[in-house]
Enzyme design. Structure first.
Site, mmCIF file in Angstrom:
data_model
loop_
_atom_site.group_PDB
_atom_site.id
_atom_site.type_symbol
_atom_site.label_atom_id
_atom_site.label_comp_id
_atom_site.label_asym_id
_atom_site.label_seq_id
_atom_site.Cartn_x
_atom_site.Cartn_y
_atom_site.Cartn_z
ATOM 1 N N LYS A 164 0.844 -1.193 0.000
ATOM 2 C CA LYS A 164 0.000 0.000 0.000
ATOM 3 C C LYS A 164 0.883 1.248 0.000
ATOM 4 C CE LYS A 164 -3.847 2.088 2.602
ATOM 5 N NZ LYS A 164 -4.776 1.910 3.743
ATOM 6 N N SER A 170 -9.535 2.266 2.942
ATOM 7 C CA SER A 170 -8.640 2.970 2.039
ATOM 8 C C SER A 170 -7.615 2.073 1.347
ATOM 9 C CB SER A 170 -7.892 4.055 2.815
ATOM 10 O OG SER A 170 -7.041 3.463 3.805
ATOM 11 N N SER A 215 -10.178 -0.105 7.046
ATOM 12 C CA SER A 215 -9.548 0.052 5.734
ATOM 13 C C SER A 215 -8.870 -1.197 5.196
ATOM 14 C CB SER A 215 -8.533 1.198 5.771
ATOM 15 O OG SER A 215 -9.187 2.433 5.896
#
Length: 544
Positions: free
Chosen positions: A81, A156, A180
């Site tokens: 990420k 996210s 997330s």
């Protein structure tokens, strides 16, 4: 080989690589070819490091041939990420403010993956600073759901979930402040674990909320999450929240089933607090009966209403995020995406007393979990699904209602999301399994047993071209909203923004005014009588 390489799990690929029946280089090349062919429809990557990945694969292959096998992640392609710092590799947090940011060092979690022999394929898209999105006004477009590219991935950790579901990587790093990891895992039909707060180091990860951030693994199966967790868990002196304790054994391959395991079902979360659709309701009943059929002891239980946890999370999380970005919000507000601003600027309405109320209430919530942890080995509730369309998306929804994942960020224990079926649309549905702090082994054991007893892991998405007409997702606030809010609330918002040094244009101020009634209501709900000696959850201990 009987199975396509992109459909291998980490466990399957690891066994083949260890037996020298699969080359890390062959696997990496296959996944890079798939990314090249299909990522234009999914947008999972911000930065693909193909040449670096091939060099790492060659090194892994040479080490294994020479008898220096490091373990089940050796030669396994992984995605990161894009809030994890990576030495010499662009780390953007999908924000204009970091579009040229190339760190000199790796985050601790990345260091650990490299030490385990994993191959870093590149940096995966995320919502802006792991918060605002999905947005089309950022430097890179939002990720799309591989099951249907007109639909949302969740956030996210959007690119992390999309990349695993699409077969671009075999596992990924995500982060979870309010859901997330688990939200995208649910909506993209994969497994994702939010571990206990402090189990995986956050050092080198761009923060969202110091009090609520969790780093964790995402993969196709629960077993793969366990393999990743084994490499990632452990004390790190660079992270002040890292817990110094012996690392557990998270292996699930030889677990003795779940007969006699006590499962507490938190029905009111999906039946009353945030009523789920018929497909999810039916899927959850099937999950309960499946676990019962495996020998688990099932009982219904209750936690607080979802809104209570949401109130605490919003004040703590948004206040901390606002403080992290305060200077740039005051000086470079135009460089942020509109969705990030609509979520973050209303935190200027919270006062110091509100933050302390929330931290003290959080401590109560954590204490209240003790009886549940005594009575049950794991807690079961719904995840998310099916995924909504990317368009339309309204930032105000962030302030309007609670979600199903927040309670386990506030209380801090492990929570696992995994696929529990598919809706009529073909989009995945998710379930959550939570546990007492540092009992990841039990949570993974139950999740693995469920996964092994169900057919969902045999189904993979077929990626189609991105659907036309989904090039805009954010419903822009109407500037007239600022005048529709009652005059006292509007004046409070104006004064708070000025006090914080925010120079907002008409549209940005409209977003603040839209959210103001909800933010102020959250603060009011937490202003309750407390004993003078009630400690906040943010107390700390000094180490020698």
């Amino acid at each position: 080989m009987m199975i396509e390489l992109h459909c291998l799990t980490i466990a399957e690929a690891g066994r083949l690589i260890k037996a020298k029946k699969l080359s890390p280089l062959e696997l990496t090349r296959a996944l890079l070819s798939r990314i090249e062919a299909l990522d234009r429809h999914v947008n999972a990557f911000i930065t693909l490091t193909a040449e670096r990945a091939l060099d790492q694969a060659k090194q892994a292959e040479a080490e294994i041939v020479a008898g220096r096998y490091r373990g089940p992640l050796h030669g396994i392609p992984i995605g990161i990420k894009d809030i994890y710092r990576t030495a010499g590799i662009l780390t953007t947090a999908n924000s204009r403010l970091c579009r040229d940011h190339v760190p000199e060092t790796d985050a601790t979690a990345v260091v650990k993956l490299r030490a385990a022999g994993a191959i870093v394929m590149g940096k995966l898209t995320a919502h802006e600073f792991a918060h605002g999105g999905p947005s089309f006004d950022l430097p890179w477009p939002p990720a799309r759901n591989p099951w249907h590219t007109a639909h949302f991935t969740g956030g996210s950790s959007s690119g992390s979930a999309a990349a695993v579901a699409a077969g671009f990587v075999l596992g990924a790093l995500g982060s979870d402040t309010g859901g997330s990891i688990r939200g995208p895992a649910s909506l993209c039909g994969i497994a994702g674990l939010k571990p206990t707060y402090g189990l995986i180091s956050r050092a080198g990860v761009i923060p969202n909320s110091f009090s609520l951030d969790h780093c964790g693994p995402m993969a196709w199966t629960v077993e793969d999450c366990a393999i990743l967790l084994q490499a990632l868990a452990g004390y790190d002196p660079q992270d002040p929240t890292s817990v110094e304790q012996p690392r557990g054994n998270y292996c699930v391959g030889s677990d003795p089933g779940i007969r006699g395991v006590r499962v507490g079902v938190i029905r009111h979360f999906w039946e009353q607090d945030l009523p789920a659709g018929k497909e999810m309701q039916k899927a959850m009943e099937t999950v309960v009966e499946t676990l019962r059929g495996l020998g688990a002891k099932i009982g219904d239980c209750r936690m607080r209403p979802l809104q209570d946890y949401r109130d605490v999370k919003m004040i703590i999380g948004e206040t901390e995020l606002f403080s992290i970005h305060h200077r740039n919000l005051a000086e470079r507000v135009a460089d942020f995406g509109a969705d990030f601003l609509g979520r973050t600027t209303p935190a200027c309405l919270f006062q110091a007393a509100d933050y302390m109320h929330a931290q003290r209430e959080r401590r109560r919530m954590i204490t209240e979990m003790a009886p549940l942890y005594e009575q049950y080995d794991v807690l079961l509730t719904a995840g998310l699904g099916p995924a909504p369309l990317l368009a339309p998306h309204h930032t105000l929804e962030f302030w309007r209602k609670p979600n199903l994942t927040t309670p386990f960020n506030v209380t801090g224990g492990p929570a696992l999301a995994l696929c529990c079926g598919f809706g009529e649309s073909g989009l995945p549905l998710g379930v959550q399994i939570a546990g007492r702090p540092f009992n990841e082994a039990m949570v993974l054991r139950v999740g693995h047993a469920y996964e092994q007893a169900t057919p969902w892991r045999a189904k993979r998405p077929v990626i189609a071209q991105a659907v036309a007409g989904t090039t805009t997702s954010l419903i822009a606030p109407n500037p007239s909203t600022a005048t529709e809010v009652d005059a006292p609330t509007r004046q409070v918002a104006k004064a708070a923004a000025e006090q914080a040094g925010l120079r907002l244009n008409e549209l940005q101020f409209s977003q603040l005014c839209e959210a103001a009634p909800y933010a102020l209501a959250i603060a009011r709900r937490l202003r309750r009588d407390r004993l003078d000696m009630e400690e906040p959850a943010s107390v700390f201990m000094l180490r020698k």
